[in-house]
Design a protein around this motif. Structure first.
Motif, short mmCIF file in Angstrom:
data_model
loop_
_atom_site.label_atom_id
_atom_site.label_comp_id
_atom_site.label_asym_id
_atom_site.label_seq_id
_atom_site.Cartn_x
_atom_site.Cartn_y
_atom_site.Cartn_z
N UNK A 562 0.99 -1.36 0.02
CA UNK A 562 -0.07 -0.09 0.03
C UNK A 562 0.66 1.08 0.06
N UNK A 563 2.09 1.21 0.63
CA UNK A 563 3.02 2.37 0.76
C UNK A 563 3.59 2.57 -0.57
N UNK A 564 3.89 1.57 -1.22
CA UNK A 564 4.53 1.69 -2.62
C UNK A 564 3.35 2.13 -3.54
N UNK A 565 2.06 1.82 -3.57
CA UNK A 565 1.15 2.17 -4.33
C UNK A 565 0.94 3.48 -4.15
N UNK A 566 0.76 4.08 -3.12
CA UNK A 566 0.47 5.31 -2.73
C UNK A 566 1.64 6.48 -3.32
N UNK A 567 2.95 5.79 -3.05
CA UNK A 567 4.25 6.43 -3.65
C UNK A 567 4.25 6.86 -4.97
N UNK A 568 4.05 5.63 -5.76
CA UNK A 568 3.75 5.80 -6.97
C UNK A 568 2.80 6.82 -7.55
N UNK A 569 1.66 6.87 -6.93
CA UNK A 569 0.46 7.67 -7.41
C UNK A 569 0.89 8.95 -7.35
N UNK A 570 1.89 9.37 -6.08
CA UNK A 570 2.18 10.58 -5.74
C UNK A 570 3.61 11.17 -6.45
N UNK A 571 4.06 10.28 -6.87
CA UNK A 571 5.47 10.76 -7.33
C UNK A 571 5.88 10.04 -8.84
N UNK A 572 5.02 9.56 -9.54
CA UNK A 572 5.28 8.90 -10.86
C UNK A 572 5.75 10.05 -11.76
N UNK A 573 5.05 11.10 -12.01
CA UNK A 573 5.21 12.12 -12.50
C UNK A 573 6.75 13.01 -12.23
N UNK A 574 7.07 13.08 -11.11
CA UNK A 574 8.45 13.56 -10.72
C UNK A 574 9.47 12.81 -10.89
N UNK A 575 9.35 11.33 -10.68
CA UNK A 575 10.22 10.42 -11.03
C UNK A 575 10.61 10.48 -12.58
#
Length: 691
Positions: A562-575
């Motif tokens: 869940x933490x990974x899924x949330x992180x990807x949703x919030x940071x995919x554009x930045x990464x």
């Protein structure tokens, strides 16, 4: 020929004799054309085209001459009743004998075929013009305004000039008909078509996905079609009588509800993601609704005033718009720009949310930004030293370019993961935030002072970020170079290499300024990439889809999944934006090598780190002038990096919201005045908590 009693004596007195002579020739020609229009066997379209040719100025941008020609024609019509009757009858004949529907339902409205199909159509019509249907009023309009540049003077003369001309025709001299005129019947048919298209657009799957209430409750898009059907049936029956069932007020209420739904969908899409198709579709729906309201305005004016005078303003406004749109019907540049603005709106709506993190309001946020920039500067110092090591290995160009891309891309991603900041990444994101604060409808600036204050806060945030990057990158890079020398006994950079590094940053000994501009373009592109992937993650519900996978839960557990899924949703554009920015920086030199062009990049943080390495290589003593020029170069590189990326991002973001040049200049003057009045706002945070 009778004299012109109410001539333009005052304006003509200010003209030179050659212009007055030209206007005099135009007057004779206009009168002759109007006389020929009185012949029942005359070619009305050809004569009206020639009349427009007499009004048209030699230079389409010469608005004053066009306005004078129109004023002279209006004067003739007022003085010669038989001539204005001839022109009035000719226009009425065209309106009664030609079909209007395509002009009202197609001209100026985005096609339903999509971007590529419309692009191919326009190119095909450029190469091989289409065959025009002589029975269409749209064809008559095209022939009368047959030059694409006509849009400049048609719109430039203003509504008042056209109102004066149509008023001079005195349509009120014609007895009002007790039955609906053919032109009004054509408007009703056009409204029927527009209503069908609005109803169909309101049930698009993407629209329903973002606005489920359209399925649960009665949709205003469908309700307006029911109401429109009743209105179209009642209007001919009540023509010339009390409005009764032909009252269009309920229709306007439903159109307003449709606009509200579109705005809700757009706001939802800005949060949950959108697609190019949906953005395009929403824009087309707005145009259909607006055109329907314009046609209703004309019918309302005619019904309220049987002489038709009340309908003049909406008729003039719509006619000017249709004429300008017809002049651009096959214009490739307009099509590209129109769709680019739609794509930009899609991207900037999402990038703007990320830009909030790069704008500080309070002293606490200001110093937090400084600490974040120091983290970025520390990582960049290591990245710069690693690049120098890679350069020293003398690898093949392709291998070196790949490693450079990985060094830059992974390094920028590491900075983001460590919650650091790269100063030059800010402009592309903050420009979108500034543009997002502008009202989309008409691109009107809501509050100039608030916008100015936002720009001031943005400037000081970016300045402290640059200082944080440079303040750590220079001493840390120098420390790394000194440590390598002390441990290994070999200089990290020889005196010759150090001197080359200094000259590479100099604004006078190389192309540092030009290369900095290239880096600014890369920064702008990376901002668009970030916005695109933020939107992609939201629209395609990437976090929710990750949570549907079983293997991450088995390997890492439910909490980490869940933490990974949330992180990807919030940071995919930045990464994605950071990594691909690194790819752009690392691949630019190889791209120039392949094309045989002297292309390179200069990034302020890396340039400052190279200066730190060069100082150690020169033992902090020799070549003082080279050091001074390099220091000036670093400052210029930073300014060019920021200004180019910010200007490009701001231009795209503002154009996507249709902000006019005049409004942009107003904002610029406000920013300059604020800078002169309170310059410290652009450099330091306020003493109190407010901005």
């Amino acid at each position: 020929m009778p004299p012109i009693r109410r001539s333009l004596r005052a304006p003509q007195a200010q003209l030179d004799p050659s212009i007055r002579k030209e206007l005099g020739k135009g007057t004779i020609t206009m009168e002759q054309l109007l006389c020929q229009l009185a012949d029942p066997n005359a070619n009305t379209t050809r004569l009206l085209t020639q009349l427009i040719d007499e009004i048209r100025p030699a230079d389409a941008h010469d608005i004053d001459t066009a306005r004078l020609h129109m004023a002279r024609l209006s004067e003739i019509l007022r003085d010669r009743p038989e001539l204005r009757a001839a022109l009035r009858d000719a226009i009425t004949k065209l309106a009664q004998t030609h079909r209007h529907i395509e002009l009202y339902t197609v001209t100026g409205i985005l096609p339903n075929t999509g971007f590529v199909a419309e692009l191919v159509r326009r190119i095909g019509h450029k190469l091989l013009p289409e065959v025009l249907d002589r029975g269409l009023l749209r064809t008559v309009l095209r022939r009368m305004y047959h030059q694409a540049s006509d849009r400049h003077w048609v719109g430039g003369v203003g509504e008042d000039a056209w109102l004066e001309l149509i008023t001079a025709m005195r349509f009120d001299e014609v007895a009002a008909s007790e039955t609906m005129p053919p032109a009004a019947a054509e408007i009703l048919r056009s409204l029927r078509v527009l209503s069908y298209w609005i109803a169909a657009g309101g049930v698009e799957p993407e629209l329903l996905r973002l606005e489920p209430s359209l399925e649960t409750y009665e949709s205003p898009f469908l309700a307006q079609n029911v109401e429109m059907t009743a209105y179209l049936k009642a209007t001919p029956e009540h023509w010339g009588k009390a409005p009764g069932d032909a009252d269009e007020r309920h229709l306007r209420v439903l159109f307003g509800q449709c606009q509200d739904v579109i705005e809700r969908v757009r706001n939802t899409a800005a949060r949950d993601g959108t697609s190019i198709r949906l953005t395009y579709h929403l824009q087309r729906l707005r145009q259909l609704l607006r055109r329907s309201e314009q046609l209703l305005d004309i019918l309302e004016g005619v019904q309220n005033d049987r002489s038709g005078v009340a309908a003049y303003p909406p008729i003039v406004k719509l006619s000017m718009q249709l004429t300008c749109d017809e002049c651009l019907r096959d214009n490739l540049r307009k099509h590209m720009r129109q769709n680019t603005e739609l794509i930009a709106l899609r991207v900037t709506d999402n990038a703007s949310h990320r830009g909030d993190h790069y704008i500080t309001n309070t002293p606490r946020e200001y110093w937090s930004m400084a600490r974040s920039a120091m983290i970025g500067g520390g990582v960049i110092a290591f990245m710069a030293c690693l690049k120098l090591l890679l350069v020293g290995t003398q690898m093949p160009p392709l291998t070196g370019a790949i490693l450079f891309c990985l060094n830059y891309g992974l390094g920028f991603c590491l900075i983001h993961i460590l919650h650091g900041t790269v100063s030059t990444k800010q402009p592309a994101m903050t420009a979108n935030t500034i543009a997002a604060s502008i009202e989309e409808a008409g691109g009107k600036l809501r509050n100039i002072e608030a916008m100015t204050d936002l720009i001031a806060r943005t400037c000081r945030s970016q300045i402290v970020a640059i200082l944080g990057n440079i303040g750590i990158a220079i001493p840390l890079a120098a420390l790394i170079a000194w440590t390598v020398f002390k441990i290994g006994g070999t200089p990290f950079a020889s005196p010759e290499e150090a001197l080359y590094l200094l000259e590479a940053q100099s604004p006078v000994h190389g192309g540092a300024v030009f290369y900095a501009a290239i880096a600014g373009v890369c920064l702008f592109i990376s901002g668009l990439i970030s916005g695109y992937y933020d939107n992609y993650a939201a629209y395609n519900r990437i976090p929710e889809r990750i949570l549907q996978l079983d293997w991450p839960r088995r390997l890492f557990g439910e909490s980490r999944r869940r933490h990974f899924a949330t992180y990807v949703g919030d940071n995919l554009g930045a990464l994605a934006g950071n990594f691909l920015f690194g790819v752009l920086l690392g691949g630019t030199t190889l791209f120039g090598l392949l094309l045989g062009l002297p292309i390179d990049i200069r990034h302020v943080a890396f340039s400052s780190a190279f200066v730190g390495v060069a100082l150690v290589g020169l033992d902090f003593s020799a070549h003082l002038s080279a050091v001074v020029w390099a220091a000036l170069g670093v400052g210029m590189i930073g300014f060019i990096n920021l200004s180019v990326s910010f200007a490009l991002a701001m231009d795209v973001a503002l154009r996507s919201r249709q902000v006019s040049d005049a409004q942009w200049r107003t904002l610029g003057r406000s920013v300059l005045a604020h800078l002169l009045r309170r310059p410290m706002d652009f450099f330091l945070p306020p003493r109190t908590g407010g901005a």
